[in-house]
Design a protein around this motif. Structure first.
Motif, mmCIF file in Angstrom:
data_model
loop_
_atom_site.group_PDB
_atom_site.id
_atom_site.type_symbol
_atom_site.label_atom_id
_atom_site.label_comp_id
_atom_site.label_asym_id
_atom_site.label_seq_id
_atom_site.Cartn_x
_atom_site.Cartn_y
_atom_site.Cartn_z
ATOM 1 N N ILE A 78 5.805 -33.518 14.283
ATOM 2 C CA ILE A 78 5.277 -32.161 14.328
ATOM 3 C C ILE A 78 6.180 -31.213 13.542
ATOM 4 N N GLY A 79 7.489 -31.376 13.703
ATOM 5 C CA GLY A 79 8.424 -30.507 13.004
ATOM 6 C C GLY A 79 8.292 -30.609 11.495
ATOM 7 N N VAL A 80 8.171 -31.842 10.983
ATOM 8 C CA VAL A 80 8.043 -32.030 9.535
ATOM 9 C C VAL A 80 6.698 -31.503 9.048
ATOM 10 N N GLY A 81 5.612 -31.921 9.716
ATOM 11 C CA GLY A 81 4.280 -31.524 9.274
ATOM 12 C C GLY A 81 4.064 -30.021 9.343
ATOM 13 N N VAL A 82 4.395 -29.418 10.487
ATOM 14 C CA VAL A 82 4.186 -27.983 10.654
ATOM 15 C C VAL A 82 5.172 -27.190 9.795
ATOM 16 N N GLY A 83 6.399 -27.680 9.672
ATOM 17 C CA GLY A 83 7.378 -26.980 8.847
ATOM 18 C C GLY A 83 6.931 -26.878 7.396
ATOM 19 N N PHE A 200 -2.453 -26.198 17.016
ATOM 20 C CA PHE A 200 -3.492 -27.039 16.438
ATOM 21 C C PHE A 200 -2.928 -28.393 16.011
ATOM 22 N N ALA A 201 -1.730 -28.379 15.419
ATOM 23 C CA ALA A 201 -1.109 -29.638 15.005
ATOM 24 C C ALA A 201 -0.768 -30.506 16.213
ATOM 25 N N TRP A 202 -0.320 -29.866 17.315
ATOM 26 C CA TRP A 202 0.014 -30.644 18.510
ATOM 27 C C TRP A 202 -1.222 -31.301 19.102
ATOM 28 N N THR A 203 -2.376 -30.616 19.033
ATOM 29 C CA THR A 203 -3.607 -31.241 19.517
ATOM 30 C C THR A 203 -4.064 -32.368 18.588
ATOM 31 N N THR A 204 -3.514 -32.404 17.379
ATOM 32 C CA THR A 204 -3.881 -33.440 16.409
ATOM 33 C C THR A 204 -2.957 -34.640 16.486
ATOM 34 N N VAL A 205 -1.914 -34.560 17.336
ATOM 35 C CA VAL A 205 -0.898 -35.610 17.314
ATOM 36 C C VAL A 205 -1.475 -36.966 17.718
ATOM 37 N N VAL A 206 -2.439 -36.982 18.642
ATOM 38 C CA VAL A 206 -3.045 -38.262 19.033
ATOM 39 C C VAL A 206 -3.803 -38.865 17.860
ATOM 40 N N ALA A 207 -4.555 -38.027 17.135
ATOM 41 C CA ALA A 207 -5.267 -38.522 15.959
ATOM 42 C C ALA A 207 -4.296 -39.019 14.895
ATOM 43 N N ALA A 208 -3.177 -38.313 14.740
ATOM 44 C CA ALA A 208 -2.189 -38.713 13.739
ATOM 45 C C ALA A 208 -1.541 -40.044 14.085
ATOM 46 N N GLU A 209 -1.506 -40.372 15.379
ATOM 47 C CA GLU A 209 -0.812 -41.590 15.807
ATOM 48 C C GLU A 209 -1.772 -42.705 16.221
ATOM 49 N N LEU A 210 -3.035 -42.583 15.820
ATOM 50 C CA LEU A 210 -3.986 -43.658 16.128
ATOM 51 C C LEU A 210 -3.605 -44.943 15.416
ATOM 52 N N ASN A 211 -3.105 -44.835 14.197
ATOM 53 C CA ASN A 211 -2.715 -45.994 13.409
ATOM 54 C C ASN A 211 -1.193 -46.081 13.341
ATOM 55 N N ASN A 212 -0.660 -47.172 13.847
ATOM 56 C CA ASN A 212 0.782 -47.400 13.795
ATOM 57 C C ASN A 212 1.547 -46.222 14.394
ATOM 58 N N GLY A 213 1.079 -45.755 15.568
ATOM 59 C CA GLY A 213 1.665 -44.568 16.174
ATOM 60 C C GLY A 213 2.740 -44.840 17.194
ATOM 61 N N ILE A 214 3.195 -46.080 17.307
ATOM 62 C CA ILE A 214 4.265 -46.427 18.242
ATOM 63 C C ILE A 214 5.563 -46.574 17.462
ATOM 64 N N ILE A 234 -2.648 -40.799 31.949
ATOM 65 C CA ILE A 234 -2.613 -39.462 32.539
ATOM 66 C C ILE A 234 -1.209 -38.878 32.458
ATOM 67 N N ALA A 235 -0.187 -39.710 32.674
ATOM 68 C CA ALA A 235 1.193 -39.232 32.563
ATOM 69 C C ALA A 235 1.472 -38.727 31.149
ATOM 70 N N CYS A 236 0.994 -39.464 30.143
ATOM 71 C CA CYS A 236 1.183 -39.028 28.752
ATOM 72 C C CYS A 236 0.444 -37.723 28.486
ATOM 73 N N ILE A 237 -0.774 -37.602 29.008
ATOM 74 C CA ILE A 237 -1.557 -36.380 28.814
ATOM 75 C C ILE A 237 -0.846 -35.182 29.432
ATOM 76 N N LEU A 238 -0.303 -35.370 30.636
ATOM 77 C CA LEU A 238 0.415 -34.276 31.292
ATOM 78 C C LEU A 238 1.654 -33.874 30.496
ATOM 79 N N VAL A 239 2.372 -34.868 29.968
ATOM 80 C CA VAL A 239 3.557 -34.567 29.160
ATOM 81 C C VAL A 239 3.149 -33.810 27.898
ATOM 82 N N ILE A 240 2.086 -34.263 27.242
ATOM 83 C CA ILE A 240 1.612 -33.595 26.030
ATOM 84 C C ILE A 240 1.243 -32.144 26.331
#
Length: 266
Positions: A78-83, A200-214, A234-240
């Motif tokens: 997020i820092g790189v993309g949004v920056g 907006f970018a933070w809400t896109t993070v799941v889409a950005a990490e669909l492929n090779n996101g681990i 659910i734990a991940c969603i709450l953290v996000i």
């Protein structure tokens, strides 16, 4: 204190209702595990545990990373993309706001990019730059770029003509007018644009990490959902969500420090 108390009470009531529904098993635990199960998944994702009972070898976290490590990687993306998106957006926004010809030429492309959902071009980015970090950075950049450009254009348009004329009458050149009039007047809009872009970018993070996101919190949420690990999802969603609120507040505080004159007559 009253407002905080009401908000805390609302959260407690929601947790109690959630725990009651889960305890009564009105919904299959596969679809709605209780708060305790979600907390256990969160703790398990941040700790080490043996593969089998009594085994010496241990597994730490999820997918060989602690949950906080997944979160840190996502924040770095997020820092790189949004920056980069904010930097390019501010420059383009000031140029478009200062030139009617440039506004006329570039505005259709800006509106087209703004209207596209991130999932609309993630496949193309994978084809162009691969499934590595570059595609994730580009996706987050493209998510953050349009809001910053639009906010910057609005900021430049908000500059009062009489202030520019007053600065010119006092002998200010172009550089002085930009630094003493245009930049201070438009900075609140720029900060607001960066705030919107980050959200907006933070809400896109799941889409950005669909492929090779681990590692990545969005990738972990997607992977755990596919594997029917609902409590971890659910734990991940709450953290996000909580991190999104925290990021927004940080930007608000930074904005207040940068533009203390916002809301005041200059």
């Amino acid at each position: 204190m009253r407002r905080i108390g009401l908000q805390l009470a609302s959260v407690l009531v929601l947790l109690a209702l959630w725990a009651f529904v889960a305890a009564m098993r009105w919904v299959d635990p596969l679809y709605l595990p209780g708060p305790g199960a979600v907390w256990d998944a969160f703790v398990r994702a941040n700790s080490c545990y043996p593969i089998t009972e009594g085994a010496a070898r241990k597994i730490c976290g999820e997918s060989n990373y602690y949950l906080w490590e997944h979160l840190v990687v996502s924040l770095q993306r997020i820092g790189v993309g949004v920056g980069l998106g904010a930097l390019a957006g501010v420059v383009v926004g000031y140029l478009m706001g200062s030139s009617r010809l440039l506004m006329l030429l570039v505005n259709p492309y800006l509106n087209f990019l703004r209207a596209l959902p991130p999932l609309g071009y993630i496949g193309l980015l994978v084809v162009w730059v691969g499934i590595g970090e570059s595609s994730k950075y580009w996706l987050l950049f493209l998510a953050a770029f349009p809001p910053v450009v639009i906010a910057t254009i609005q900021g430049v348009a908000s500059v009062r003509e009489d202030q520019l004329l007053a600065a010119s009458s006092l002998g200010a050149g172009l550089r002085e007018r930009v630094m003493t009039v245009i930049l201070p007047s438009s900075l609140p809009y720029v900060v607001q644009g960066i705030r919107l872009a980050t959200g907006f970018a933070w809400t896109t993070v799941v889409a950005a990490e669909l492929n090779n996101g681990i590692p990545g919190i969005g990738g972990l949420a997607f992977q755990s959902g596919v594997q029917l690990q609902t409590a971890l999802t659910i734990a991940c969603i709450l953290v996000i969500g909580l991190v999104a609120v925290a990021l927004d507040q940080v930007i608000v505080w930074i904005g207040r420090a940068l533009v203390p004159w916002q809301g005041k007559e200059v």
